[in-house]
Design a protein around this motif. Structure first.
Motif, PDB file in Angstrom:
ATOM      1  N   ALA A 140       0.833  -1.207   0.000  1.00 50.01           N
ATOM      2  CA  ALA A 140       0.000   0.000   0.000  1.00 50.01           C
ATOM      3  C   ALA A 140       0.866   1.255   0.000  1.00 50.01           C
ATOM      4  O   ALA A 140       0.577   2.225  -0.726  1.00 50.01           O
ATOM      5  CB  ALA A 140      -0.930  -0.005   1.216  1.00 50.01           C
ATOM      6  N   ASP A 141       1.954   1.241   0.783  1.00 43.97           N
ATOM      7  CA  ASP A 141       2.867   2.390   0.803  1.00 43.97           C
ATOM      8  C   ASP A 141       3.520   2.591  -0.562  1.00 43.97           C
ATOM      9  O   ASP A 141       3.636   3.720  -1.043  1.00 43.97           O
ATOM     10  CB  ASP A 141       3.945   2.214   1.876  1.00 43.97           C
ATOM     11  CG  ASP A 141       3.403   2.361   3.286  1.00 43.97           C
ATOM     12  OD1 ASP A 141       2.294   2.933   3.432  1.00 43.97           O
ATOM     13  OD2 ASP A 141       4.086   1.918   4.238  1.00 43.97           O
TER      14      ASP A 141
ATOM     15  N   ARG B  88       1.019   4.014  -2.928  1.00 46.00           N
ATOM     16  CA  ARG B  88       0.805   5.428  -2.637  1.00 46.00           C
ATOM     17  C   ARG B  88       1.969   6.263  -3.167  1.00 46.00           C
ATOM     18  O   ARG B  88       1.779   7.299  -3.787  1.00 46.00           O
ATOM     19  CB  ARG B  88       0.642   5.630  -1.125  1.00 46.00           C
ATOM     20  CG  ARG B  88       0.335   7.064  -0.723  1.00 46.00           C
ATOM     21  CD  ARG B  88       0.254   7.217   0.789  1.00 46.00           C
ATOM     22  NE  ARG B  88       1.327   6.604   1.532  1.00 46.00           N
ATOM     23  CZ  ARG B  88       2.559   7.104   1.651  1.00 46.00           C
ATOM     24  NH1 ARG B  88       2.871   8.230   1.073  1.00 46.00           N
ATOM     25  NH2 ARG B  88       3.476   6.469   2.364  1.00 46.00           N
ATOM     26  N   LYS B  89       3.201   5.765  -2.928  1.00 46.01           N
ATOM     27  CA  LYS B  89       4.375   6.488  -3.416  1.00 46.01           C
ATOM     28  C   LYS B  89       4.375   6.549  -4.947  1.00 46.01           C
ATOM     29  O   LYS B  89       4.702   7.580  -5.534  1.00 46.01           O
ATOM     30  CB  LYS B  89       5.655   5.818  -2.924  1.00 46.01           C
ATOM     31  CG  LYS B  89       5.916   6.027  -1.451  1.00 46.01           C
ATOM     32  CD  LYS B  89       7.175   5.293  -1.014  1.00 46.01           C
ATOM     33  CE  LYS B  89       7.393   5.398   0.488  1.00 46.01           C
ATOM     34  NZ  LYS B  89       8.562   4.612   0.922  1.00 46.01           N
TER      35      LYS B  89
ATOM     36  N   LYS C 167       1.781   6.398  -6.941  1.00 44.35           N
ATOM     37  CA  LYS C 167       0.748   7.345  -7.370  1.00 44.35           C
ATOM     38  C   LYS C 167       1.205   8.773  -7.176  1.00 44.35           C
ATOM     39  O   LYS C 167       0.968   9.638  -8.023  1.00 44.35           O
ATOM     40  CB  LYS C 167      -0.548   7.090  -6.601  1.00 44.35           C
ATOM     41  CG  LYS C 167      -1.286   5.857  -7.041  1.00 44.35           C
ATOM     42  CD  LYS C 167      -2.557   5.644  -6.245  1.00 44.35           C
ATOM     43  CE  LYS C 167      -3.269   4.371  -6.654  1.00 44.35           C
ATOM     44  NZ  LYS C 167      -4.476   4.135  -5.868  1.00 44.35           N
ATOM     45  N   GLN C 168       1.868   9.027  -6.061  1.00 41.33           N
ATOM     46  CA  GLN C 168       2.371  10.377  -5.788  1.00 41.33           C
ATOM     47  C   GLN C 168       3.424  10.764  -6.822  1.00 41.33           C
ATOM     48  O   GLN C 168       3.404  11.881  -7.341  1.00 41.33           O
ATOM     49  CB  GLN C 168       2.964  10.432  -4.379  1.00 41.33           C
ATOM     50  CG  GLN C 168       3.415  11.813  -3.958  1.00 41.33           C
ATOM     51  CD  GLN C 168       3.959  11.832  -2.539  1.00 41.33           C
ATOM     52  OE1 GLN C 168       4.140  10.789  -1.924  1.00 41.33           O
ATOM     53  NE2 GLN C 168       4.208  13.006  -2.032  1.00 41.33           N
TER      54      GLN C 168
END
Length: 156
Positions: A62-63, A66-67, A69-70
């Motif tokens: 998940a991290d 998220r990274k 996507k960022q």
């Protein structure tokens, strides 16, 4: 009395059976049960560790998502910013080019105006000479009056 002797014989046999069971049968059974309990506990602990590892891996995934996507958002924003900069640079270049074209056109117009003025001065001088010639009805020598014509041209 037979009943008492039989009861006593059965009690002694039972005591021997208990002693034999406690001495030779019970320890291997308890060892097997302890080993099985240990294996079960180890299996449960391994299952719990696997569950915790799975949860940790899910958190890492998940991290990372998220990274990613960022980073993708940052890349898109940078691309949009660069596109905006390119458009602005193109607009500035177009303005500069337009200003240069306008300046060149004004310069050319000014040169044409000067040429037209010079042509008009020459025509005015010729007309003045022709008019003066007609008025005086005599021939005017252009060589003698070149200085006069040059000063007339300079005045206009």
């Amino acid at each position: 009395m037979e009943f008492n002797v039989t009861l006593l014989g059965q009690a002694i046999t039972f005591a021997i059976l208990v002693w034999f069971t406690m001495k030779f049968v019970w320890p291997p059974l308890t060892n097997m049960m302890d080993e099985r309990a240990k294996r079960i506990a180890d299996g449960l602990a391994a299952g719990e560790r696997g569950k915790q590892d799975l949860e940790a891996a899910e958190k890492r995934v998940a991290d990372e998502l998220r990274k990613a996507k960022q980073q993708a958002t940052e890349i898109v924003m940078a691309a949009e910013k660069r596109a905006s900069q390119i458009v602005d640079e193109a607009k500035d270049a177009a303005r500069v080019e337009g200003a240069r074209i306008v300046a060149d056109a004004k310069s050319e117009i000014d040169q044409e105006v000067l040429r037209a003025k010079e042509a008009l001065r020459a025509q005015v001088a010729d007309l003045a000479v022709a008019g003066a010639e007609k008025i005086l009805r005599k021939e005017i020598d252009s060589a003698k009056h070149a200085d006069l014509l040059a000063s007339i041209k300079a005045e206009f």
